[in-house]
Motif scaffolding. Structure first.
Motif, PDB file in Angstrom:
ATOM      1  N   VAL A 110       8.121   4.393   7.869  1.00  0.00           N
ATOM      2  CA  VAL A 110       6.678   4.184   7.752  1.00  0.00           C
ATOM      3  C   VAL A 110       6.131   3.660   9.071  1.00  0.00           C
ATOM      4  O   VAL A 110       5.044   4.021   9.505  1.00  0.00           O
ATOM      5  N   GLU A 128       0.825  -1.207   0.000  1.00  0.00           N
ATOM      6  CA  GLU A 128       0.000   0.000   0.000  1.00  0.00           C
ATOM      7  C   GLU A 128       0.861   1.259   0.000  1.00  0.00           C
ATOM      8  O   GLU A 128       0.551   2.235  -0.691  1.00  0.00           O
ATOM      9  N   TRP A 129       1.946   1.248   0.773  1.00  0.00           N
ATOM     10  CA  TRP A 129       2.818   2.414   0.839  1.00  0.00           C
ATOM     11  C   TRP A 129       3.496   2.668  -0.499  1.00  0.00           C
ATOM     12  O   TRP A 129       3.590   3.817  -0.965  1.00  0.00           O
ATOM     13  N   ILE A 130       3.965   1.614  -1.136  1.00  0.00           N
ATOM     14  CA  ILE A 130       4.620   1.761  -2.436  1.00  0.00           C
ATOM     15  C   ILE A 130       3.633   2.279  -3.472  1.00  0.00           C
ATOM     16  O   ILE A 130       3.971   3.114  -4.318  1.00  0.00           O
ATOM     17  N   LYS A 184       1.327   4.314  -3.126  1.00  0.00           N
ATOM     18  CA  LYS A 184       1.128   5.755  -2.969  1.00  0.00           C
ATOM     19  C   LYS A 184       2.260   6.558  -3.595  1.00  0.00           C
ATOM     20  O   LYS A 184       2.101   7.745  -3.871  1.00  0.00           O
ATOM     21  N   THR A 185       3.420   5.916  -3.766  1.00  0.00           N
ATOM     22  CA  THR A 185       4.596   6.659  -4.230  1.00  0.00           C
ATOM     23  C   THR A 185       4.971   6.360  -5.681  1.00  0.00           C
ATOM     24  O   THR A 185       5.828   7.028  -6.247  1.00  0.00           O
ATOM     25  N   GLY A 186       4.367   5.348  -6.265  1.00  0.00           N
ATOM     26  CA  GLY A 186       4.713   5.031  -7.645  1.00  0.00           C
ATOM     27  C   GLY A 186       4.099   3.723  -8.093  1.00  0.00           C
ATOM     28  O   GLY A 186       3.202   3.170  -7.446  1.00  0.00           O
ATOM     29  N   ASP A 187       4.615   3.192  -9.212  1.00  0.00           N
ATOM     30  CA  ASP A 187       4.065   1.971  -9.797  1.00  0.00           C
ATOM     31  C   ASP A 187       4.908   0.728  -9.486  1.00  0.00           C
ATOM     32  O   ASP A 187       4.611  -0.362  -9.977  1.00  0.00           O
ATOM     33  N   PHE A 190      14.995   1.718  -4.198  1.00  0.00           N
ATOM     34  CA  PHE A 190      15.331   1.586  -2.785  1.00  0.00           C
ATOM     35  C   PHE A 190      16.356   0.465  -2.595  1.00  0.00           C
ATOM     36  O   PHE A 190      16.409  -0.489  -3.380  1.00  0.00           O
ATOM     37  N   GLU A 243      12.391   2.952   6.410  1.00  0.00           N
ATOM     38  CA  GLU A 243      11.887   4.113   5.684  1.00  0.00           C
ATOM     39  C   GLU A 243      11.026   5.025   6.557  1.00  0.00           C
ATOM     40  O   GLU A 243      10.528   6.040   6.093  1.00  0.00           O
TER      41      GLU A 243
END
Length: 238
Positions: free
Chosen positions: A230, A168-170, A172-175, A203, A228
């Motif tokens: 989170v 879910e976090w990824i 929000k930041t990209g594909d 990363f 990171e």
């Protein structure tokens, strides 16, 4: 034989005992406690239920914000979801003895007798809205806190799922998508130890170990979320 459902002043007095609120508009109270399944009902509580759900959410969110000042959003959200869900509302309806006050289809009430049910949860939300419309936010807040605040610390929060939260976090930041790679497998077949790395484009990878591939993947995802920022460093438990 079931007791006859109270109406008028008797209904208002019964609700006063469980809510602490005196209704000015008793017709509004009658509507709040009339389910859409009620035979020959001229109106029902669906609109009030819609509003009550939002008032409940606001008050509970504010309560948790004040009660847990050091908790992250990720720690508050599961507790919030558990407090405002239909099951909790239904349980509170049982606690208030609303089964005897709600007007609904007799067969529906019989099937749900003693176990709550969605019609009871709907009535609780509609009652919240009725108090809000009749008296404003403060009486509604007092009623909600009366029943929901004692549950705020008692509610069991589901443990976090690090792989899902990382995904879910990824998102929000990209594909990019996390990829889990088995780096090593050690130990006998009956007691293996896996080392897995999680790799995300852009990363540095992180590693985790566990007694199964899944456990190692979760450990790697947890390490990534901690690194990171989170998740807070004090641990991944809510």
């Amino acid at each position: 034989m079931a007791l006859k459902r109270p109406t008028g002043e008797a209904l208002a007095e019964a609700v006063l005992a469980s809510t602490g609120y005196v209704f000015k508009d008793r017709r509004l109270l009658e509507t709040a406690l009339t389910h859409s399944s009620a035979v020959k009902a001229a109106t029902n509580n669906e609109r009030l239920e819609f509003l009550g759900d939002r008032v409940l959410g606001l008050v509970v969110a504010d309560m948790l914000f004040q009660k847990f000042p050091d908790a992250s959003e990720g720690e508050i959200a599961p507790r919030f979801n558990a407090l405002v869900d239909s099951k909790t509302c239904s349980e509170i309806g049982l606690l208030m003895n609303l089964e005897n006050l709600v007007r609904a289809d007799a067969a529906l009430k019989a099937r749900s007798r003693g176990s709550g049910g969605s019609y009871l949860a709907d009535a609780v939300e509609a009652l919240i809205a009725a108090i809000y419309v009749d008296g404003g936010i403060e009486p509604a807040r007092r009623f909600i806190l009366r029943y929901w605040e004692p549950r705020a610390r008692m509610v069991v929060v589901k443990p976090r799922n690090p792989k899902s939260e990382l995904q879910e976090w990824i998102a929000k930041t990209g594909d990019a998508r996390p990829e889990y790679v088995i780096e090593q497998r050690e130990g006998p077949d009956h007691q293996p130890v896996f080392t897995v790395s999680v790799q995300v484009e852009g990363f540095e990878p992180t590693k985790g170990t566990g007694g199964s591939r899944r456990a190692a993947e979760e450990a790697a995802a947890s390490a990534f979320l901690l690194r990171e920022g989170v998740w807070a460093n004090e641990g991944s438990a809510a």
